[in-house]
Design an enzyme around this catalytic site. Structure first.
Site, PDB file in Angstrom:
ATOM      1  N   ARG B 434       0.664  -1.276  -0.281  1.00  0.00           N
ATOM      2  CA  ARG B 434       0.012   0.101  -0.339  1.00  0.00           C
ATOM      3  C   ARG B 434       1.120   1.264  -0.174  1.00  0.00           C
ATOM      4  NH1 ARG B 434      -1.782  -3.616   3.237  1.00  0.00           N
ATOM      5  NH2 ARG B 434      -4.098  -4.670   3.387  1.00  0.00           N
ATOM      6  N   ARG B 543     -21.637 -14.825  -7.409  1.00  0.00           N
ATOM      7  CA  ARG B 543     -22.201 -13.807  -7.790  1.00  0.00           C
ATOM      8  C   ARG B 543     -21.459 -12.293  -7.999  1.00  0.00           C
ATOM      9  NH1 ARG B 543     -28.580 -11.766  -6.028  1.00  0.00           N
ATOM     10  NH2 ARG B 543     -27.902 -10.710  -8.013  1.00  0.00           N
ATOM     11  N   ASP B 559     -31.020  -8.831 -10.376  1.00  0.00           N
ATOM     12  CA  ASP B 559     -31.116 -10.747  -9.916  1.00  0.00           C
ATOM     13  C   ASP B 559     -31.765 -11.365 -11.719  1.00  0.00           C
ATOM     14  OD1 ASP B 559     -30.698 -11.271  -8.042  1.00  0.00           O
ATOM     15  OD2 ASP B 559     -32.901 -10.958  -6.492  1.00  0.00           O
ATOM     16  N   GLU B 560     -32.205 -12.406 -11.809  1.00  0.00           N
ATOM     17  CA  GLU B 560     -32.991 -12.699 -13.416  1.00  0.00           C
ATOM     18  C   GLU B 560     -33.974 -11.774 -13.366  1.00  0.00           C
ATOM     19  OE1 GLU B 560     -33.539 -17.183 -13.618  1.00  0.00           O
ATOM     20  OE2 GLU B 560     -34.571 -17.351 -11.984  1.00  0.00           O
ATOM     21  N   GLU B 647     -27.005 -13.155   0.715  1.00  0.00           N
ATOM     22  CA  GLU B 647     -25.574 -12.441   0.096  1.00  0.00           C
ATOM     23  C   GLU B 647     -25.799 -11.053  -0.281  1.00  0.00           C
ATOM     24  OE1 GLU B 647     -28.028 -13.594  -1.527  1.00  0.00           O
ATOM     25  OE2 GLU B 647     -28.253 -12.432  -3.794  1.00  0.00           O
ATOM     26  N   ASP B 648     -27.285 -10.342  -0.822  1.00  0.00           N
ATOM     27  CA  ASP B 648     -27.088  -8.697  -0.656  1.00  0.00           C
ATOM     28  C   ASP B 648     -27.167  -8.394   0.701  1.00  0.00           C
ATOM     29  OD1 ASP B 648     -29.179 -10.563   0.104  1.00  0.00           O
ATOM     30  OD2 ASP B 648     -31.189  -9.822  -1.319  1.00  0.00           O
ATOM     31  N   ARG B 695     -33.003 -14.356   6.607  1.00  0.00           N
ATOM     32  CA  ARG B 695     -32.570 -13.154   6.890  1.00  0.00           C
ATOM     33  C   ARG B 695     -32.730 -12.244   8.134  1.00  0.00           C
ATOM     34  NH1 ARG B 695     -32.738 -11.914   1.309  1.00  0.00           N
ATOM     35  NH2 ARG B 695     -32.320  -9.496   1.099  1.00  0.00           N
TER      36      ARG B 695
END
Lengths: 716, 740
Positions: B434, B543, B559-560, B647-648, B695
């Site tokens: 860094r 994802r 999302d699909e 995951e979101d 969740r």
């Protein structure tokens, strides 16, 4: 203090003749002398070109005029130098003392010629051109003092840049002969080529007691961190060669050093075999005699290349250690804007105390020489470009001349003695770029608590009725903490206390001395919250929900202007200048401060740090204070304002349209002029255009209004 | 009259003379005479350096340049070996005492010795060890390790302390992998004891590195040891309190200018400076208090000042002073460092260091001049003048920097330990380390991983600093889990809508469906490239993998079954360009503290605020893919994969932990998936009744790993400027948004 002696005498003294009494004559003479002294004092602030350089050359000084000093054989030798020395143990800080300018005073010993008892000089070269350049640069700088008693740092005129030309013992003896030596306390020696065959020590071998060493080849074992200064090895080519333009860089890696150990050369050859044309591996030309000509040429298989020009044709340039860690080639490489690939284990990079070398170089352990190609290939192209720029800038600022090297060294020591006034990382490392770099003064991501609320500042002149309505309206906003009325009318007193509306928060009236628009942005002590709501005395249409919501949005963006009606600046291609736009467009770059939340810091900024004459100009024209504020905030934060809610109209419905269309048009013209004027003063167009505005989360949603936090929002 | 005239003459004469000086360069007779005297002497010792006219030699003659270096006989390899054998012990450096080859194969892995029965380990040391074991650096296989950490408690080496571990020397020597301490890291907070408090640990550390508090500049081995801050037993393991600064007041002064409240030792070292503090104390804005009361028999040693000082001392409250002072004096105590340093830092009270020779914590990477005032004990009496001379702007910036540093590196044991490890890792892989800018600016070195890129412009944090903007296009990543059966499936509509965006550079379809990839022709023809990637393990976390095919700074995650129009995509992307470090998107959710159940709750109800924007339709910087994959622990990622959920939420936790700010919701989007439950016949994961309960669980699991709740609420959303305004629709740029 007075530099009287410095200035030339080109004419005879002019004695004013006056036909008056003697007494007056004496008084006049006295005053003349006094004024003269003041004048000479002021001369110090005069541009330095006045100081005629020709004066000194006329004198034809010569190094041979330097007084001779004979060193007795038995004269003492300093101790070798204490590795544990640090500023707080080996440096006498009292000599520097408190100093309002926070600048150290540096004294240079006059040139003397030291010889031993047999008359043999202590140095084979004497004063070198480079050391002479260094000392004159320091003596011309504002670090310099000719008063030895006030000096904080002492620089001997004994040239120890190159250890090879020195007689170690005698040089050490000469140091102790210096009148203020005092065990080397606060003395600074400059050395670029330390050590000698066969070991090549990494620090100057001359015993030097506690003297600080600005050395050109320190290893981590000899460098006293925070005490010594690691400096570059100056490349004499710098003075002769200019490498102005950058050509396309054909080669990926270039090795152009001539004295590379055969083990490493073999390694490089192997890399060349593997990667072919990407690598150019040069050596010295066998058919050329040594000297300047040889230094300026490099060869590969009989093909001759110009050095250092060839460095410009490569992206990366290898700087391998030689017998010494510090290599003059580093300077050439930087000058050519080639990214140095430094392979010198334990080497302390030049000025590493302040320079961030990771942004300008690649450091690879010697052991990993064979992996060099892979490592360099993994660096993103844009980073390489930035490193090249950075390398070039490092050279310009810190490597290009002995003056640059000397003054950088002094600045580093200065920064240690006055750390609270030290130059910042940005000042040392950010090149002066064409692109605008912003460092927002409110840089901490922080959402302030709701509790302290905001202070509403109402600027008013004499519209008392309207003012009272505004006050009553605002007082309904839950987070209002205080109301401050700035009474800008000097001819009329504000109404009696009993006549003011009764509200739940403190109400203060400030009377101003002059009717100026900038009074609205003054950082009054009465403003105790960081959030300020600037509001005009005729803005009565904003609902309590709208204002409260504005405050909530400001809390999420405390470093921005958060306001209601938005405005835009546009580039008028026909006229070739900026234009002010108040139409309802899809874009926003300003919010009007007739009703806007902002941080109190910007009041301070507006009042004390507004560039150029903008503040006075605004006061004189009684217009555009809001545009000026938008410029100021955008310029320092680099961010766009936030327009909240759909609100667009600012004129109250019942106000009669006294402002005719023509008046409106001149108003627009003037505001366009403001934008152009401000852009020229700021030297840039800081305003940022965005296409969004902030609404409450449930705005216009199909949802029961009473459950919404801010239901009463919506009119234009 | 007479006097008036005289003055007039005087004034005009003076004015004339001044003018003459400036215009003609007329010299004062006196001055010019003295000059002549001097120059006649030939040499003037008190003059500036003269300009010599004679030709001078170069310091390095041209012919010397080459021949010199050819004298080099010693092989560089041999030289390295010599260094390694010579520079040991106090002269250890990475070059001589560290075996880099251990880190080559497996990267920077840290091994912790197994804890032996009967060995007592203090709570602080236990915290250090569990931090390492929970970090991504940990390995349980010593054969893979690059760095070794003892399970013997070395924190307190004060022989008088109850925590002191005896016979450490033999215990250490008997360790099978000790190897004279090579590649070992030893943590220490206290060393030495009364009366001299030396920095010796009381056992031979060999070639081991020290991470030590109160280390002095003389003893620290540069780029080998690490100076760490002194922290108390109560210092939290993870998370940690935030800084106390809530807002930046203007002017930035607080009630007191400079304060100190502490002991004054009557015997033993460490009180020279404290003894003199009363000279500077003014009982108004400079309040420096000392007490003699410490230990049992202080009264035996008490001096003339004690009673007076003690009385004054009791008048003030330490906490009150700490929170209400602009500057806090941090003088040395028995040892160089003190708890006070971190306390002041957290309280946003700018530390004024009076501890000569203290190598400040993490000084290798932290530029302390930006957050503290480094004073000199020898100049104590000047300190008030010095701090008063510091400009308001500087105070404002110093104060904010204290908060940044506190939260980035000091607020928990975990941060202190990870910072130590990252510093060492940066040394091991020096070419990929860094820069100082990454360490010293938001969000700090722990969140800016150099392995991602060495170029600052590749991160979302430095655009303003570099004066550049993010790349003006995005890559859409569509997460596909159901097979392609019909041409009316939402994913195909989505693909077409996104591809039409003027900002779309490419579309990646992440095929996480068990069915094989559909044939190429089944995807609609688009003007931008569509890349189909088959998910490796078909897990949720894939994802967020940092796919190399993502070449733009911005990622539009979808999302699909997301329904999104081209206008919405365009608008969201223009907003993101103003907030490249945040998540910008449509589906908003909120969290709340459920005080009945004493845990965090998750809600998808319509609320007046939100704290998450789900990644089913959100734009964020691609760096967060890298961070998600490489920064988060396997435990959280595998939880997400097992549940195929959350995951979101995890992504929102991560981004808010980095930015300390809420995400940004753009315009209103009616489609709420969780309210659509049962509407769709498809086996959507949103239809699963467990989905919502999971969740909640996720939220609490995540919050406990982060050590605190990083999510932040926002009450506003961003709409197009003319959104739903009663103006002609033709005026509006994003008119389609209103039709939804």
């Amino acid at each position: 203090m007075y530099a009287s002696g410095k200035y030339s005498s080109r004419g005879p003294a002019l004695i004013p003749r006056m036909k008056t009494k003697h007494r007056i004559y004496y008084i006049t003479l006295f005053s003349v002398v006094l004024l003269g002294l003041i004048a000479t004092g002021m001369f110090q602030f005069w541009p330095h070109s006045i100081e005629s350089a020709a004066d000194w050359t006329l004198d034809k000084r010569s190094v041979h005029d330097a007084p001779l000093v004979r060193l007795p054989v038995s004269s003492p030798i300093p101790e070798r130098g204490d590795l544990s020395c640090r500023m707080h143990t080996c440096f006498d800080v009292y000599r520097c003392g408190y100093n309002p300018k926070n600048r150290i005073k540096v004294y240079i010993y006059p040139l003397q010629k030291f010889v031993d008892e047999l008359g043999v000089p202590i140095s084979s070269t004497g004063l070198s051109r480079e050391y002479n350049d260094l000392l004159s640069a320091i003596s011309d700088s504002n670090f310099y003092t000719d008063d030895v008693t006030r000096a904080c740092l002492f620089i001997p005129s004994i040239d120890v840049l190159n250890q090879n030309s020195l007689r170690i013992r005698e040089t050490a003896q000469a140091l102790t002969m210096l009148p203020r030596w005092d065990k080397g306390m606060n003395h600074l020696l400059f050395n670029m080529l330390p050590g000698g065959p066969p070991d090549y020590n990494t620090a100057l071998d001359v015993p030097r007691d506690r003297a600080l060493l600005a050395g050109g080849g320190f290893s981590t074992w000899t460098y006293r961190q925070g005490y010594d200064v690691s400096i570059p090895v100056y490349s004499p080519l710098s003075a002769d060669v200019e490498l102005p333009e950058r050509q396309p860089r054909h080669y990926f890696i270039l090795s152009s050093q001539t004295a590379i150990h055969r083990e490493y050369r073999a390694e490089l050859e192997r890399l060349k075999e593997e990667n072919g044309e990407a690598l150019l591996l040069l050596d010295k030309c066998s058919n050329l005699s040594q000297g300047v000509a040889s230094a300026r040429k490099r060869c590969y298989k009989g093909q001759v290349y110009d050095y250092p020009q060839i460095l410009q044709e490569s992206s990366f340039c290898v700087v391998l250690r030689g017998a010494r860690l510090g290599q003059a080639a580093l300077s050439d490489v930087l000058q050519a804007g080639c990214v140095p690939v430094i392979l010198a284990d334990s080497y302390i990079l030049p000025f590493s105390e302040v320079l961030d070398w990771k942004r300008a170089s690649v450091v690879i352990p010697e052991e990993k020489l064979s992996e060099m190609y892979t490592i360099l290939k993994s660096i993103p192209h844009r980073q390489v470009e930035e490193m090249q720029r950075q390398a070039r800038w490092f050279w310009e600022a810190y490597f290009s001349s002995m003056k640059a090297i000397g003054l950088t060294t002094l600045q580093i020591i200065n920064d240690r003695i006055y750390p609270y006034a030290a130059r910042t990382y940005e000042q040392w490392n950010n090149p002066p770029l064409a692109v605008k770099i912003v460092n927002s003064p409110l840089f901490l991501p922080l959402i302030p608590p709701r509790a302290p609320g905001f202070t509403a500042v109402v600027l008013t002149y004499d519209r008392v009725e309207s003012l009272f309505r505004v006050i009553t309206e605002i007082s309904k906003v839950p987070s209002l903490a205080k109301l401050l009325v700035v009474w800008n009318n000097q001819n009329k007193s504000p109404p009696e206390e009993s006549l003011w509306p009764k509200i739940g928060v403190p109400l203060k009236v400030v009377r101003t001395k002059e009717n100026k628009l900038s009074n609205r942005f003054f950082p009054y002590d009465e403003i105790e919250t960081e959030a300020v709501l600037a509001i005009d005395d005729d803005i009565i249409m904003l609902t309590s929900d709208e204002l409260q919501f504005g405050y909530e949005v400001w809390r999420e963006f405390p470093d921005r202007l958060v306001g209601y009606p938005g405005r835009l600046h546009l580039w008028d291609h026909e006229m070739g200048k900026w234009k002010y736009e108040s139409e309802w467009t899809n874009e926003v770059s300003m919010v009007l401060t007739g009703a806007a939340f902002y941080h109190k810091y910007f009041n301070y900024l507006y009042t004390y740090k507004m560039p150029g004459d903008i503040k006075n100009w605004v006061d004189a024209h009684m217009n555009c204070e809001d545009i000026a504020m938008n410029f100021l905030v955008a310029n320092i934060t680099g961010k766009a304002p936030i327009k909240v809610t759909p609100r667009k109209k600012f004129k109250c419905p019942e106000c009669t349209a006294i402002d005719g269309l023509s008046l409106d048009q001149t108003h627009m013209v003037e505001r366009s002029e403001c934008i152009n004027k401000f852009a020229s003063v700021f030297g840039t167009m800081p305003l940022k255009v965005v296409e969004h505005r902030a609404d409450p989360v449930l705005y216009k949603d199909d949802f029961p209004e009473k459950l919404k936090s801010f239901p009463n929002i919506g009119s234009l | 009259m007479q006097a008036k005239k005289r003055y007039l003459i005087l004034l005009s004469a003076g004015a004339c003379l001044v003018l003459l000086f400036y215009l003609g360069g007329v010299q004062l007779p006196a001055a010019s005479r003295s000059r002549h005297d001097r120059s006649r002497n030939g040499y003037r010792p008190d003059q500036p350096w003269p300009h010599f006219s004679d030709p001078l030699h170069l310091f390095l003659p041209w012919d010397q340049t080459d021949t010199e270096e050819y004298n080099l006989h010693i092989s560089p390899r041999h030289k390295r070996d010599v260094n390694t054998s010579v520079y040991k012990g106090k002269r250890c450096r990475m070059d001589s005492c560290f075996d880099f080859s251990l880190c080559q194969k497996n990267g920077f892995k840290v091994y912790v010795y197994p804890q032996q029965k009967g060995e007592k380990i203090s709570e602080s040391y236990q915290n250090i060890l569990s931090t390492i074991e929970g970090s991504r650096f940990y390995t349980s296989d010593p054969g893979q390790a690059c760095l070794f950490v003892l399970s013997l408690d070395t924190l307190d080496r004060d022989q008088l302390s109850p925590q002191y571990v005896h016979n450490l020397k033999t215990k250490v020597q008997n360790l099978p992998l000790w190897n004279d301490g090579r590649n070992h890291l030893i943590f220490n907070l206290y060393s030495g004891t009364w009366p001299d408090y030396t920095e010796d640990l009381g056992f031979d550390i060999g070639q081991a590195m020290l991470a030590k508090a109160s280390i002095s500049t003389e003893n620290v081995r540069p780029n080998f040891d690490v100076s760490i801050p002194l922290f108390s037993k109560e210092h939290p393991r993870t998370g940690g309190e935030r800084g106390y600064l809530k807002y930046n007041s203007i002017p930035p002064f607080r009630k007191y200018m400079l304060v100190f409240k502490g002991k004054r030792y009557l015997t033993g070292i460490g009180s020279d400076t404290r003894n003199a503090l009363h000279h500077v104390h003014n009982a108004e804005d400079v309040v420096l208090l000392t007490t003699c009361k410490h230990g049992k028999d202080w009264q035996k040693h008490k001096d003339a000042r004690c009673d007076k000082d003690n009385a004054e001392y009791d008048k003030y409250d330490y906490k009150e002073m700490l929170h209400n002072s602009t500057f806090c004096l941090v003088p040395r105590g028995r040892r160089l460092g003190s708890f006070r340093f971190l306390e002041a830092l957290q309280a946003a009270c700018v530390p004024v260091m009076l501890s000569n020779g203290w190598e400040l914590p993490f000084s290798e990477i932290i530029d302390w001049n930006t957050a503290a005032v480094i004073g000199d004990e020898r100049l104590l009496l000047q300190i008030p003048t010095t701090v008063r001379s510091i400009h308001q702007d500087k105070i404002l910036s110093l104060r904010q920097q204290t908060q940044f540093l506190w939260e980035a590196y000091f607020s928990s044991v975990e941060k202190i330990v990870l910072t130590t490890l990252e510093i060492i890792q940066d040394r091991v892989f020096e070419h990929g380390s860094r820069s100082s800018l990454m360490w010293n600016s938001h969000p700090g070195g722990l969140f800016a991983l150099p392995q991602y890129s060495g170029y600052l412009g590749d991160f979302p944090f430095y655009y303003a600093t570099l004066g550049i903007k993010p790349y003006p296009k995005f890559t859409a990543v569509i997460h596909a889990v159901s097979p392609l059966v019909s041409q009316s499936q939402p994913i195909l509509k989505l693909l077409v809508a996104v591809a039409k965006s003027q900002y779309c550079a490419q579309i990646i379809v992440l095929w996480n469906c068990d069915k094989p990839l559909p044939a190429k022709h089944r995807w609609p023809a688009t003007s931008v490239p569509v890349i189909v990637i088959e998910g490796e393990n078909k897990v949720m976390s894939s994802r967020f993998l940092p796919y190399e095919t993502i070449v733009t700074d911005a990622v539009l995650s979808l999302d699909e079954d997301t329904v999104l129009s081209t206008t919405e995509v365009d608008f969201a992307f223009t907003v993101w360009q103003s907030f490249p470090e945040r998540i910008v998107g449509y589906p908003a959710r909120s969290h709340f503290w459920d005080s009945n159940k004493e845990r965090w709750g998750y809600t998808s109800k319509w609320t007046n605020d939100y704290s998450m924007v789900l990644t089913g339709a959100a734009i964020y910087h691609r760096y967060y893919h890298y961070l998600y994959t490489n920064y988060l622990p396997t435990s959280l990622k595998s939880m997400v994969d097992q549940l195929a959920n959350c995951e979101d939420i995890l992504m929102n936790f991560l981004v808010s932990a980095v930015t300390k700010l809420p995400p940004i919701k753009v315009t209103q989007k009616k489609q709420y998936k969780e309210t659509m439950m049962g509407q769709s016949s498809r086996a959507s994961r949103w239809a699963d009744p467990d989905h919502f309960a999971q969740r909640q669980t996720c939220m609490n699991k995540f919050a406990s790993w982060f050590g605190a709740m990083p999510l932040v609420h926002s009450q506003m959303r961003l709409d197009p400027v003319l959104f739903k305004d009663q103006v002609s629709i033709l005026r509006k740029k994003y008119r389609d948004i209103e039709r939804l």
